[in-house]
Design a protein around this motif. Structure first.
Motif, PDB file in Angstrom:
ATOM      1  N   LYS A 253       0.805  -1.274   0.133  1.00  0.00           N
ATOM      2  CA  LYS A 253       0.097   0.226   0.114  1.00  0.00           C
ATOM      3  C   LYS A 253       0.749   1.098  -0.024  1.00  0.00           C
ATOM      4  N   HIS A 254       0.947   2.023  -1.048  1.00  0.00           N
ATOM      5  CA  HIS A 254       1.527   3.241  -1.180  1.00  0.00           C
ATOM      6  C   HIS A 254       0.735   4.352  -1.660  1.00  0.00           C
ATOM      7  N   TRP A 255       1.017   5.169  -1.250  1.00  0.00           N
ATOM      8  CA  TRP A 255       0.167   6.495  -1.893  1.00  0.00           C
ATOM      9  C   TRP A 255       0.623   6.945  -3.345  1.00  0.00           C
ATOM     10  N   ARG A 256       1.684   6.446  -3.428  1.00  0.00           N
ATOM     11  CA  ARG A 256       2.162   6.796  -4.864  1.00  0.00           C
ATOM     12  C   ARG A 256       2.025   5.938  -6.161  1.00  0.00           C
ATOM     13  N   PHE A 548       5.720  15.923  -5.774  1.00  0.00           N
ATOM     14  CA  PHE A 548       5.569  14.840  -4.748  1.00  0.00           C
ATOM     15  C   PHE A 548       6.853  13.886  -4.900  1.00  0.00           C
ATOM     16  N   PRO A 549       7.598  14.306  -3.994  1.00  0.00           N
ATOM     17  CA  PRO A 549       9.128  13.614  -4.282  1.00  0.00           C
ATOM     18  C   PRO A 549       9.039  11.994  -3.973  1.00  0.00           C
ATOM     19  N   ILE A 579      12.436   5.710   7.524  1.00  0.00           N
ATOM     20  CA  ILE A 579      11.358   7.075   7.240  1.00  0.00           C
ATOM     21  C   ILE A 579      10.863   6.953   5.896  1.00  0.00           C
ATOM     22  N   ILE A 580      11.468   6.386   4.955  1.00  0.00           N
ATOM     23  CA  ILE A 580      11.167   6.305   3.469  1.00  0.00           C
ATOM     24  C   ILE A 580       9.947   5.175   3.304  1.00  0.00           C
ATOM     25  N   ALA A 581       9.894   4.107   4.362  1.00  0.00           N
ATOM     26  CA  ALA A 581       9.072   3.096   4.581  1.00  0.00           C
ATOM     27  C   ALA A 581       7.719   3.756   4.961  1.00  0.00           C
ATOM     28  N   LYS A 582       7.853   4.444   6.117  1.00  0.00           N
ATOM     29  CA  LYS A 582       6.622   5.155   6.492  1.00  0.00           C
ATOM     30  C   LYS A 582       6.037   6.233   5.506  1.00  0.00           C
ATOM     31  N   TYR A 583       6.902   6.837   4.942  1.00  0.00           N
ATOM     32  CA  TYR A 583       6.500   7.982   4.007  1.00  0.00           C
ATOM     33  C   TYR A 583       5.748   7.372   2.835  1.00  0.00           C
ATOM     34  N   ASP A 584       6.039   6.086   2.103  1.00  0.00           N
ATOM     35  CA  ASP A 584       5.444   5.255   1.055  1.00  0.00           C
ATOM     36  C   ASP A 584       4.143   4.926   1.481  1.00  0.00           C
ATOM     37  N   LYS A 585       3.852   4.736   2.784  1.00  0.00           N
ATOM     38  CA  LYS A 585       2.459   4.247   3.011  1.00  0.00           C
ATOM     39  C   LYS A 585       1.549   5.363   3.840  1.00  0.00           C
ATOM     40  N   ASN A 586       1.981   6.601   3.614  1.00  0.00           N
ATOM     41  CA  ASN A 586       1.005   7.483   4.367  1.00  0.00           C
ATOM     42  C   ASN A 586       0.452   8.288   3.285  1.00  0.00           C
ATOM     43  N   PHE A 587      -0.892   8.489   3.348  1.00  0.00           N
ATOM     44  CA  PHE A 587      -1.628   8.819   2.169  1.00  0.00           C
ATOM     45  C   PHE A 587      -1.919  10.512   2.522  1.00  0.00           C
ATOM     46  N   ASP A 588      -1.661  10.820   3.723  1.00  0.00           N
ATOM     47  CA  ASP A 588      -1.875  12.408   4.316  1.00  0.00           C
ATOM     48  C   ASP A 588      -0.718  13.054   3.888  1.00  0.00           C
ATOM     49  N   VAL A 589      -0.950  14.150   2.860  1.00  0.00           N
ATOM     50  CA  VAL A 589       0.159  15.037   2.473  1.00  0.00           C
ATOM     51  C   VAL A 589       0.852  15.828   3.371  1.00  0.00           C
ATOM     52  N   LYS A 590       0.173  16.300   4.507  1.00  0.00           N
ATOM     53  CA  LYS A 590       0.890  17.236   5.359  1.00  0.00           C
ATOM     54  C   LYS A 590       2.017  16.270   6.098  1.00  0.00           C
ATOM     55  N   LEU A 595       7.514  13.973   7.385  1.00  0.00           N
ATOM     56  CA  LEU A 595       8.394  12.672   7.231  1.00  0.00           C
ATOM     57  C   LEU A 595       9.488  13.101   6.400  1.00  0.00           C
ATOM     58  N   LEU A 596       9.306  14.019   5.165  1.00  0.00           N
ATOM     59  CA  LEU A 596      10.371  14.511   4.320  1.00  0.00           C
ATOM     60  C   LEU A 596      11.182  15.301   5.218  1.00  0.00           C
ATOM     61  N   ARG A 597      10.755  16.266   5.899  1.00  0.00           N
ATOM     62  CA  ARG A 597      11.689  16.982   6.830  1.00  0.00           C
ATOM     63  C   ARG A 597      12.589  16.187   7.629  1.00  0.00           C
ATOM     64  N   GLU A 598      12.149  15.098   8.112  1.00  0.00           N
ATOM     65  CA  GLU A 598      12.798  14.228   8.992  1.00  0.00           C
ATOM     66  C   GLU A 598      14.093  13.607   8.058  1.00  0.00           C
ATOM     67  N   LEU A 599      13.622  12.950   7.166  1.00  0.00           N
ATOM     68  CA  LEU A 599      14.280  12.562   5.981  1.00  0.00           C
ATOM     69  C   LEU A 599      15.628  13.636   5.616  1.00  0.00           C
ATOM     70  N   ASP A 600      15.062  14.866   5.403  1.00  0.00           N
ATOM     71  CA  ASP A 600      15.895  15.817   4.842  1.00  0.00           C
ATOM     72  C   ASP A 600      17.115  15.881   5.933  1.00  0.00           C
ATOM     73  N   GLY A 601      16.816  15.905   7.001  1.00  0.00           N
ATOM     74  CA  GLY A 601      17.891  16.198   8.224  1.00  0.00           C
ATOM     75  C   GLY A 601      18.648  14.847   8.331  1.00  0.00           C
ATOM     76  N   VAL A 602      18.251  13.718   8.184  1.00  0.00           N
ATOM     77  CA  VAL A 602      19.217  12.613   8.109  1.00  0.00           C
ATOM     78  C   VAL A 602      20.214  12.537   6.839  1.00  0.00           C
ATOM     79  N   VAL A 603      19.538  12.840   5.616  1.00  0.00           N
ATOM     80  CA  VAL A 603      20.549  12.745   4.525  1.00  0.00           C
ATOM     81  C   VAL A 603      21.610  13.971   4.737  1.00  0.00           C
TER      82      VAL A 603
END
Length: 684
Positions: A253-256, A548-549, A579-590, A595-603
């Motif tokens: 199940k992925h929003w993408r 939609f990154p 983080i990416i696994a959670k991001y892929d399964k989340n259908f809420d844009v906000k 999650l992207l902000r969190e990933l951005d910090g890690v990267v």
């Protein structure tokens, strides 16, 4: 319907020929919008590479630049009209019952949309536009190893269509090859109905089996296309319901998933069915299958190392669709190989090229608009050559130089950060780029930028301390730092000559600290090959911005060692994977943005790139003979939309010729800046 777009994206030159590495996402309309916002593997290099505030040793000219004469474009452009092909089922196959998607289908319980005309009301059909490519590509293919080049991304958007598109302003799903669709309540199954009017350029109908055959081709390991394979591998092979209907079930199940599948460019089953990926690579390396879009590339119009011409079909099935009115207007689109970006710019100023996206600040300020507001070019002052900055909401492309983290010494974060601290971005932007650019401190600038990211400022002392922590404490007779008897030497491979001034300044700064930077210039194709084969050490690159990154292709551990993926750095992080696994399964844009902000910090904290800067607009020049939409580019699009939304205007062309002959100034000169998407100022 053809797709508005190209993704960016090989995710290639940032706002310039691009886009290396991407799933050809795009409605069937040619909106750069689709490519830019969905390109999963956006990576940019060279002139289809990063858009850098590059410089050139060439001197500014007050008049039309003198450049070596090129053979007339007409010499390479066929004037013979394309033969009209009779469609096998002009009104659809009436033997297919309406309830199975045939003619007469009512669509009750299904989704569809009627966006109305997406092109400009006054657009005219006909004419030629001439652009350029920085090198001859290794192949001309929609899919397969090495296909993610700038030219391929443009051609696939013009010639091949996907199931659905996206409205260029509202971002709602709109029909393309599929007229209707359904999404199950649990969002795990999608059902589609192919428009029975859709036909290939050889007259065969577009059918459900085409989608299944395309899926099987992409999934074949011998195609060596991991970036496209990974995004559709989360779905089962499409199940055929009827000639015009099929369904696809998701494994995860992925929003993408819906966006990804509907954006997949479809190929004709009657040509590729039963082919292995290896067979496809061999047969279609420099040729094309039948196309479903408004353009085709004739074999006779492919001149290796010279150029390529795309020709408009007069029997394009989508011309009957209201949404396509005002789109795909040029009869011919010519791409000429010009290996030197400066020469291409000069040819655009002279008129040998019709359009040019100016990625070099020096050329724009000193030679196009003038550093005091008056252009040194007579053709600009007279309005013959239009110069304009266009601001819109196009996602920001991340420019930088990628570190190959797989091998020492760049496998050490302290070394990477030290190298970044020696890059004086602010000084370079001021000295060479006229403050036209802004420095970056995020891989997702904008709403998803992590607020805790700290700008990596120029700091040689901090760089030296970090290198000491990494073990580089001794020096050889040349003053180069050493560790265990090994000199700290890093090879920076680049392609564009305009980058040299920036890299030379960087090289000198590093030398003073004790780091030897070896500059190695190669052509665009060689640089791209080294990136794909992971033989580079340090190289320029950019990540195409997306509405939609999709971080999978760039930052998952799975892609780190996958040849042909866009995880060029070899970035490998369990935290990022989670983080990416959670991001892929989340259908809420906000929530995805969080999650992207969190990933951005890690990267960002791992510094896989030496981040550079970005340009907040499109800087373009064109000869004043083309009609354009009022906004010039769409809300989320970029300069590549020229090929699908602009048109040759015979009246403007006549006025231009008359004014040039008389030496008079044109009256219809567009403004120097255009901000069609800015919110109006609040009234007091």
């Amino acid at each position: 319907m053809m797709s508005f777009g190209s993704p960016p994206s090989r995710d290639n030159p940032s706002k310039q020929p691009p886009l290396r590495g991407k799933l050809p996402l795009g409605p069937g309309m040619c909106w750069v919008c689709w490519l830019t916002l969905l390109t999963l593997v956006g990576f940019i290099i060279g002139c289809g590479g990063p858009s850098k505030p590059s410089d050139s040793p060439s001197k500014p000219t007050a008049t039309t630049p003198k450049v070596e004469e090129a053979p007339p474009v007409e010499q390479f452009v066929s004037t013979e009209p394309l033969p009209t092909v009779e469609k096998e089922f002009p009104q659809g196959d009436t033997s297919v019952p309406a309830e199975q998607g045939g003619p007469g289908f009512k669509g009750e319980g299904w989704e569809t949309a009627n966006p109305g005309p997406l092109g400009a009301a006054g657009a005219k059909r006909g004419g030629l536009i001439v652009s350029y490519i920085p090198s001859w590509p290794e192949n001309l293919r929609v899919y397969g190893t090495g296909n993610n080049t700038f030219l391929n991304s443009i051609i696939e958007g013009l010639c091949y269509e996907s199931l659905c598109g996206m409205h260029p302003e509202t971002l709602e799903t709109i029909p393309s090859l599929a007229s209707h669709w359904k999404v199950s309540e649990d969002k795990m199954k999608f059902t589609f109905r192919i428009n029975p009017l859709a036909h290939w350029s050889d007259g065969k109908p577009v059918v459900a089996e085409d989608v299944a055959a395309t899926y099987r081709l992409i999934m074949d390991d011998t195609l060596v296309d991991p970036m496209n394979k990974v995004v559709i591998s989360v779905m089962d092979e499409p199940k055929i319901i009827s000639k015009y209907m099929f369904e696809v079930t998701c494994k995860e199940k992925h929003w993408r998933n819906f966006l990804t599948f509907t954006a997949m460019k479809i190929l004709p089953a009657h040509e590729i069915k039963g082919m292995t990926g290896a067979d496809f690579l061999k047969k279609y390396n420099f040729s094309y299958t039948a196309t479903s879009g408004p353009y085709v590339v004739r074999q006779s119009d492919i001149q290796k190392n010279v150029g390529l011409t795309v020709s408009r079909r007069e029997d394009y099935w989508g011309d009957s669709q209201e949404a396509n009115k005002g789109l795909n207007n040029f009869s011919r689109i010519r791409f000429i190989v010009i290996r030197d970006g400066r020469l291409a710019f000069d040819k655009a100023c002279k008129g040998e090229l019709d359009f040019y996206n100016v990625n070099t600040a020096k050329w724009w300020v000193e030679e196009v608009v003038g550093d005091k507001g008056t252009s040194p070019l007579e053709q600009v002052r007279q309005g013959y050559l239009v110069a304009q900055k266009v601001f819109n909401r196009s996602p920001t492309t991340v420019q930088g130089d990628v570190f190959n983290m797989r091998n020492a010494p760049l496998d050490d974060k302290r070394v990477r950060l030290a190298l970044a601290h020696m890059f004086d971005r602010r000084k370079l932007i001021e000295k060479f780029a006229y403050n036209e650019y802004l420095p970056l401190k995020s891989y997702y600038p904008g709403d998803a930028e992590n607020p805790n990211n700290k700008m990596v400022e120029y700091d040689p002392k901090r760089a030296l301390a970090l290198l000491g922590e990494a073990g580089f404490k001794e020096r050889d007779s040349d003053g180069v730092l050493m560790r265990n008897g090994q000199r700290l030497t890093v090879t920076l491979t680049y392609d564009e000559p305009g980058f040299l001034k920036y890299y030379t300044a960087y090289q000198e700064t590093c030398r003073k600290v004790g780091v030897e930077i070896v500059l190695k210039q190669v052509d665009d194709a060689a640089l791209w090959k080294s990136l794909q084969e992971r033989t580079f050490q340090f190289a320029p690159g950019g990540l195409t911005g997306m509405l939609f990154p999709d971080p999978r292709a760039h930052w998952t551990s799975k892609m780190a060692e996958s040849r042909g993926s866009n995880n060029f750095a070899g970035f490998n992080s369990k935290e990022a994977d989670e983080i990416i696994a959670k991001y892929d399964k989340n259908f809420d844009v906000k929530e995805r943005t969080v999650l992207l902000r969190e990933l951005d910090g890690v990267v960002f904290n791992e510094h896989p790139y030496m981040l550079q800067w970005y340009l907040p607009c499109e800087r373009v020049i064109w000869w004043n003979k083309f009609g354009r939409p009022k906004t010039v580019f769409t809300k989320y699009g970029d300069w590549r939309e020229v090929f699908s939304t602009w048109w040759f205007d015979p009246e403007l062309d006549a006025e231009l010729k008359k004014a040039r002959a008389a030496g008079s100034k044109l009256e219809n000169i567009p403004p120097r800046e255009l901000r069609p998407w800015d919110k109006p100022a609040a009234q007091p």
